[in-house]
Motif scaffolding. Structure first.
Motif, PDB file in Angstrom:
ATOM      1  N   HIS A 183       0.811  -1.230   0.000  1.00  0.00           N
ATOM      2  CA  HIS A 183       0.000   0.000   0.000  1.00  0.00           C
ATOM      3  C   HIS A 183       0.837   1.270   0.000  1.00  0.00           C
ATOM      4  O   HIS A 183       0.351   2.330   0.389  1.00  0.00           O
ATOM      5  N   VAL A 231      -0.587   4.785  -1.365  1.00  0.00           N
ATOM      6  CA  VAL A 231      -1.548   5.505  -0.504  1.00  0.00           C
ATOM      7  C   VAL A 231      -0.838   6.022   0.747  1.00  0.00           C
ATOM      8  O   VAL A 231      -0.978   7.184   1.138  1.00  0.00           O
ATOM      9  N   ALA A 240      -8.057   0.884   2.520  1.00  0.00           N
ATOM     10  CA  ALA A 240      -8.989   1.016   1.395  1.00  0.00           C
ATOM     11  C   ALA A 240      -9.785   2.309   1.542  1.00  0.00           C
ATOM     12  O   ALA A 240     -10.038   3.019   0.569  1.00  0.00           O
ATOM     13  N   SER A 241     -10.171   2.643   2.759  1.00  0.00           N
ATOM     14  CA  SER A 241     -10.944   3.883   2.937  1.00  0.00           C
ATOM     15  C   SER A 241     -10.058   5.104   2.689  1.00  0.00           C
ATOM     16  O   SER A 241     -10.514   6.102   2.154  1.00  0.00           O
ATOM     17  N   ALA A 255      -7.639   5.196   0.540  1.00  0.00           N
ATOM     18  CA  ALA A 255      -7.424   5.289  -0.905  1.00  0.00           C
ATOM     19  C   ALA A 255      -8.562   6.033  -1.567  1.00  0.00           C
ATOM     20  O   ALA A 255      -8.380   6.697  -2.577  1.00  0.00           O
ATOM     21  N   ASN A 256      -9.756   5.926  -0.971  1.00  0.00           N
ATOM     22  CA  ASN A 256     -10.907   6.613  -1.564  1.00  0.00           C
ATOM     23  C   ASN A 256     -11.074   8.030  -1.064  1.00  0.00           C
ATOM     24  O   ASN A 256     -11.969   8.739  -1.503  1.00  0.00           O
ATOM     25  N   SER A 257     -10.264   8.428  -0.108  1.00  0.00           N
ATOM     26  CA  SER A 257     -10.510   9.766   0.444  1.00  0.00           C
ATOM     27  C   SER A 257      -9.623  10.792  -0.249  1.00  0.00           C
ATOM     28  O   SER A 257      -8.456  10.567  -0.523  1.00  0.00           O
ATOM     29  N   VAL A 258     -10.223  11.931  -0.551  1.00  0.00           N
ATOM     30  CA  VAL A 258      -9.500  12.997  -1.236  1.00  0.00           C
ATOM     31  C   VAL A 258      -8.884  13.916  -0.175  1.00  0.00           C
ATOM     32  O   VAL A 258      -9.550  14.324   0.772  1.00  0.00           O
ATOM     33  N   HIS A 318     -16.879  16.348   2.396  1.00  0.00           N
ATOM     34  CA  HIS A 318     -16.538  15.660   1.142  1.00  0.00           C
ATOM     35  C   HIS A 318     -15.067  15.319   0.991  1.00  0.00           C
ATOM     36  O   HIS A 318     -14.702  14.525   0.146  1.00  0.00           O
ATOM     37  N   LEU A 319     -14.214  15.983   1.746  1.00  0.00           N
ATOM     38  CA  LEU A 319     -12.791  15.673   1.616  1.00  0.00           C
ATOM     39  C   LEU A 319     -12.058  15.957   2.919  1.00  0.00           C
ATOM     40  O   LEU A 319     -12.573  16.657   3.790  1.00  0.00           O
ATOM     41  N   ASP A 333      -4.151  15.510  -2.930  1.00  0.00           N
ATOM     42  CA  ASP A 333      -4.862  15.355  -4.199  1.00  0.00           C
ATOM     43  C   ASP A 333      -5.112  16.702  -4.841  1.00  0.00           C
ATOM     44  O   ASP A 333      -5.233  16.803  -6.051  1.00  0.00           O
TER      45      ASP A 333
END
Ligand SMILES: O=C(CO)COP(=O)(O)O
Length: 424
Positions: free
Chosen positions: A24, A27, A119-120, A122-125, A154-155, A181
């Motif tokens: 990982h 990330v 995994a969470s 990786a999805n967070s901006v 949202h981020l 990001d």
């Protein structure tokens, strides 16, 4: 505040954590990683990640990490515990687990949960906001609260406040080391330009929340509107639509809007802070009118692609991006933001009346985006240029006076990715 992830593993779990981290790494590398001594050493020798190492666990490393959790610096702990062997420093381990629960910090004590946690992530901006608290006429704290309220659901937002000692560019450069990001600049054009200076050429998109007096950059890209400016800018960032535009450097300082030599620089200097606070962008217009009385022509020498050209000028503007209200940049009625070239507009005017007629003609041309072919205006396009003036002239760069000529300007084609409204 730093976003840290703590990595810890008991001896019989060290191979697991090393394998997990190398799986990982992309990330995890976005975070500041900390680890207990031996775990950190093992991970560092088997990956390219840089880890801040504490003491080894049994001699206080867990306690050091616990202290950083209490200080609010840690977003998650991956602690692969050995459930079958007792540890001599069990009280330290319990203390660490306890502070995670007290401070509601994500805690994974086995591989399955660690996978879910990453995994969470990786999805967070992750966004870094460089915020100038003293821009414009609004209440800096209230405006920051509104931005947080709009963006934080949202981020993941990291806020960095500018101070007289911490420039926006410095803060943005530091933020970039966390590989966010996106980077958001909030303040006037000076703040946005300085943040862009760090972001140019990185491929990291720039969000703009305009809160200055003129907000020319945001205006030119369609980000501003009269009402609910902050809300609209946040919505544009969250919508995620970006445009790639040119950027430039002028004497090694970032240039995203324009460099103004002569008349424009004098206006900016006249429109001082107090006048800007009182009158907003009207201050520039008032200062401009006053300046018409005082302005004199100067001799300019411009070197473009090895060719030297001479002009008698009242104002020279080298523009990358400019809204129609930046009248002196509108040599051909429109500044094209992504053609890989800078728009150079040289304006001469011997009398006040001529100056006013020329400026009105250029403003008209800019508003309807047509080339007005004015006789007092020369327009050139350049990727790179040198400019000298006799006598030396004041220079305004993206809204701030930076000194006097000579200048050396180079365009960075497609150098900046900016969040803009989606074209309809
Ligand atoms: O014992 C540990 C945590 O409780 C881990 O420490 P080391 O990473 O120094 O081996």
């Amino acid at each position: 505040m730093a976003r840290k992830i703590a990595l810890i593993a008991h001896d019989r779990k060290k191979d697991d954590i090393v394998a997990f981290v190398s799986r990982h790494a992309p990330v995890l590398s976005r975070y500041h990683l900390i680890a207990t001594g031996t775990t950190g050493e093992r991970i560092e020798t088997s990956s390219n990640l840089s880890i801040e190492r504490m003491e080894s666990g049994p001699i206080g490393g867990d306690t050091q990490i616990a202290a950083q959790i209490v200080a609010g610096e840690v977003v998650g702990v991956i602690f692969l515990i050995d459930p079958l062997y007792a540890q001599p420093h069990e009280p330290d381990i319990q203390a660490l687990l306890r502070v995670c629960n007290v401070h509601n910090v994500a805690l994974a004590t086995n591989l399955a949960t660690a996978e879910a946690f990453v995994a969470s992530l990786a999805n967070s901006v992750v966004a870094h906001l460089i915020y100038n608290p003293v821009s414009g006429q609004g209440d800096g704290q209230q405006e920051l609260d509104l931005i947080k309220e709009l963006l934080e659901p949202h981020l993941h937002l990291e806020v960095h406040l500018t101070t007289p000692d911490l420039s926006p560019q410095q803060l943005a450069e530091n933020a970039l080391t966390d590989r966010p990001d996106l980077i958001i600049a909030s303040g006037g054009d000076g703040t946005v330009s300085a943040v862009a200076g760090a972001v140019i050429g990185t491929d990291i998109p720039l969000g703009v929340i305009p809160r200055g007096t003129a907000n020319a950059f945001a205006m030119a890209l369609g980000i501003t509107q009269q009402l609910n400016q902050i809300r609209r800018a946040c919505e544009i960032i969250l919508a995620g639509y970006t445009r790639i535009i040119d950027a430039a450097f002028c004497n090694d300082l970032p240039l995203i809007l324009l460099a103004g030599v002569g008349y424009e620089a004098e206006i900016i200097e006249k429109a001082d802070r107090e006048a800007k606070n009182r009158w907003g962008s009207l201050a520039y217009i008032m200062a401009g009118w006053q300046q018409l009385n005082e302005h004199m022509l100067f001799d300019a020498e411009i070197e473009l692609e090895g060719e030297i050209r001479q002009f008698q000028a009242g104002a020279i503007t080298v523009a990358n991006v400019a809204p129609p209200t930046s009248v002196l940049a509108q040599g051909i009625g429109e500044v094209i933001v992504d053609d890989g070239l800078l728009d150079v507009t040289i304006t001469t005017a011997a009398t006040k009346l001529q100056a006013v007629t020329t400026m009105l003609g250029m403003l008209g041309g800019a508003l309807i985006k047509t080339n007005t072919e004015l006789e007092n205006v020369v327009h050139l396009k350049a990727k790179k240029l040198r400019l000298a003036a006799q006598p030396p002239q004041k220079v305004v760069l993206d809204g701030e006076i930076i000194g006097t000529t000579p200048l050396e300007i180079r365009c960075i084609p497609q150098g900046l990715k900016v969040f803009v409204p989606k074209p309809i």
